[in-house]
Design an enzyme around this catalytic site. Sequence first.
Site, PDB file in Angstrom:
ATOM      1  N   GLY A 265       0.822  -1.216   0.000  1.00 45.25           N
ATOM      2  CA  GLY A 265       0.000   0.000   0.000  1.00 45.25           C
ATOM      3  C   GLY A 265       0.852   1.259   0.000  1.00 45.25           C
TER       4      GLY A 265
ATOM      5  N   ARG B   1       1.421   3.571  -2.030  1.00 40.79           N
ATOM      6  CA  ARG B   1       0.978   4.820  -2.668  1.00 40.79           C
ATOM      7  C   ARG B   1      -0.077   5.550  -1.846  1.00 40.79           C
ATOM      8  NH1 ARG B   1       0.403   3.786  -9.115  1.00 40.79           N
ATOM      9  NH2 ARG B   1       2.491   4.484  -9.644  1.00 40.79           N
TER      10      ARG B   1
ATOM     11  N   VAL C 119      -1.045   6.118   4.268  1.00 44.81           N
ATOM     12  CA  VAL C 119      -0.254   5.468   5.314  1.00 44.81           C
ATOM     13  C   VAL C 119       1.044   4.881   4.751  1.00 44.81           C
ATOM     14  CG1 VAL C 119      -0.282   3.511   6.917  1.00 44.81           C
ATOM     15  CG2 VAL C 119      -2.282   4.974   6.716  1.00 44.81           C
TER      16      VAL C 119
ATOM     17  N   SER D 140      -7.301   0.473  12.698  1.00 46.58           N
ATOM     18  CA  SER D 140      -7.900   1.788  12.890  1.00 46.58           C
ATOM     19  C   SER D 140      -8.625   1.823  14.230  1.00 46.58           C
ATOM     20  CB  SER D 140      -8.890   2.014  11.753  1.00 46.58           C
ATOM     21  OG  SER D 140      -9.994   2.749  12.189  1.00 46.58           O
TER      22      SER D 140
ATOM     23  N   CYS E 245     -11.514   2.609  14.772  1.00 38.52           N
ATOM     24  CA  CYS E 245     -12.933   2.246  14.678  1.00 38.52           C
ATOM     25  C   CYS E 245     -13.199   0.799  15.071  1.00 38.52           C
ATOM     26  CB  CYS E 245     -13.482   2.535  13.286  1.00 38.52           C
ATOM     27  SG  CYS E 245     -12.853   1.402  12.054  1.00 38.52           S
TER      28      CYS E 245
ATOM     29  N   TYR F 124     -15.766  -2.583   7.980  1.00 42.37           N
ATOM     30  CA  TYR F 124     -14.318  -2.316   7.991  1.00 42.37           C
ATOM     31  C   TYR F 124     -13.723  -2.729   9.332  1.00 42.37           C
ATOM     32  CZ  TYR F 124     -10.032   0.499   7.733  1.00 42.37           C
ATOM     33  OH  TYR F 124      -8.729   0.931   7.733  1.00 42.37           O
TER      34      TYR F 124
ATOM     35  N   LYS G 237     -10.724  -5.468  10.281  1.00 41.76           N
ATOM     36  CA  LYS G 237      -9.507  -5.070  11.001  1.00 41.76           C
ATOM     37  C   LYS G 237      -9.349  -5.843  12.314  1.00 41.76           C
ATOM     38  CE  LYS G 237      -7.753  -2.300   8.077  1.00 41.76           C
ATOM     39  NZ  LYS G 237      -6.431  -2.595   7.506  1.00 41.76           N
TER      40      LYS G 237
ATOM     41  N   THR H 109      -5.344   6.282  15.331  1.00 45.53           N
ATOM     42  CA  THR H 109      -6.521   7.141  15.367  1.00 45.53           C
ATOM     43  C   THR H 109      -6.752   7.731  13.968  1.00 45.53           C
ATOM     44  OG1 THR H 109      -7.498   8.922  16.631  1.00 45.53           O
ATOM     45  CG2 THR H 109      -5.213   9.227  15.978  1.00 45.53           C
TER      46      THR H 109
ATOM     47  N   HIS I 283     -12.299  11.071   4.169  1.00 45.60           N
ATOM     48  CA  HIS I 283     -12.519  11.367   5.575  1.00 45.60           C
ATOM     49  C   HIS I 283     -12.712  12.877   5.744  1.00 45.60           C
ATOM     50  CE1 HIS I 283     -10.732   7.323   6.225  1.00 45.60           C
ATOM     51  NE2 HIS I 283     -11.660   7.303   7.158  1.00 45.60           N
TER      52      HIS I 283
ATOM     53  N   ARG J  35     -13.199  14.028  17.579  1.00 41.52           N
ATOM     54  CA  ARG J  35     -12.245  13.155  16.896  1.00 41.52           C
ATOM     55  C   ARG J  35     -10.817  13.564  17.272  1.00 41.52           C
ATOM     56  NH1 ARG J  35     -16.309  10.911  16.069  1.00 41.52           N
ATOM     57  NH2 ARG J  35     -17.170  10.064  14.144  1.00 41.52           N
TER      58      ARG J  35
ATOM     59  N   ASP K 209     -23.523  11.562  11.929  1.00 42.83           N
ATOM     60  CA  ASP K 209     -22.459  11.975  12.849  1.00 42.83           C
ATOM     61  C   ASP K 209     -21.438  10.859  13.070  1.00 42.83           C
ATOM     62  OD1 ASP K 209     -22.878  14.591  13.528  1.00 42.83           O
ATOM     63  OD2 ASP K 209     -24.083  14.156  15.324  1.00 42.83           O
TER      64      ASP K 209
END
Length: 311
Positions: free
Chosen positions: A11, A13, A16, A108, A110, A137, A141, A165, A180, A210, A270
């Site tokens: 990953g 490109r 992260v 993540s 989440c 997702y 994870k 985070t 995001h 956040r 939200d």
Amino acid sequence: MEKNSRIYVAGHRGLVGSAIVRNLKQKGYTNLIYKTHSELDLTNQAAVRKFFKQEKPEYVFLAAAKVGGINANNKYPADFIFQNLEIQNNVIGASFDFNVKKLLFLGSSCIYPKMCPQPINEEYLLSGYLESTNEAYALAKISGLKMCQFFKRQYGANFISCMPTNLYGPNDNFDLNSSHVMPALIRKFYEAKVNDQSYVEVWGSGKPLREFLHVDDMADGCVFLMENYDGEQHMNIGTGKEVTIAELAETIKDIVGFEGEIKFNTDKLDGTPRKLLDISKLESLGWKYKIELREGIKATYKWFKENYMFS
Ligand code: GDP
């Protein structure tokens, strides 16, 4: 990790992976391996195994994933769970079969329950229901981090996991439907300013809290973990500080220099009310973030103006 170890960044490109590559290069690692999506489809198991057999990476940063903001996650849950499970199964499985010395899996924040006590300690994983907008997702994870733990437990494989985070920085996705909040608002305020619009629409109530970590800090923390941590427990990475979406919008508005209004659209979701990570475990190992939010947003805005090609 030796400076000439064969290190594969999956990953490279993305937001992260590209930051991990920059950090490894800065630290003098010289033998980096990466493949573009068209050269290697990580959802294709046979292709991934062939790649590992040929390239024999010794260390793997698993930063490849199908990612997106609240809208994309909410709209395409089947794609998010399926593709992420495929990518991580293929890379983790091949890393085990082809004797990778160490792997870092990235997830993540989440992954934690929606109504988790705050700040969120690593041990709160699987203690309650997930936030529905990114459940697919998150489940992928959680499976990935558990898989790393189980390979370590059963076979002694040195596979570790890190849960960042909300991240932001260069090479982010600035598409308004799938991005995001940070890249979305940078783009929205910039376009509102150049087009002389009277207001910018911000989704939701503006009240959710956040935490934001600049991706260069995250990459530094990931390389730190690869160099210094072998534990079974996954590790949170963040700043330990949070802002409301309304405060974030005000800050971006100020940095961009937009003089119109901010309008909150409460027809939009939200998401989770708050997700502040407890970062005391990583801090106790001796790592801390460096880039403060305002400074990080300024740098990202500069990158956006210099690099982003409007479609
Ligand atoms: P989350 O952290 O997984 O919820 O993902 P996001 O970064 O997509 O959204 C964070 C918060 O920002 C949510 O409360 C969104 O409703 C809010 N938000 C406000 N404006 C925007 C926008 O233009 N795009 C996105 N993606 N989120 C926005």
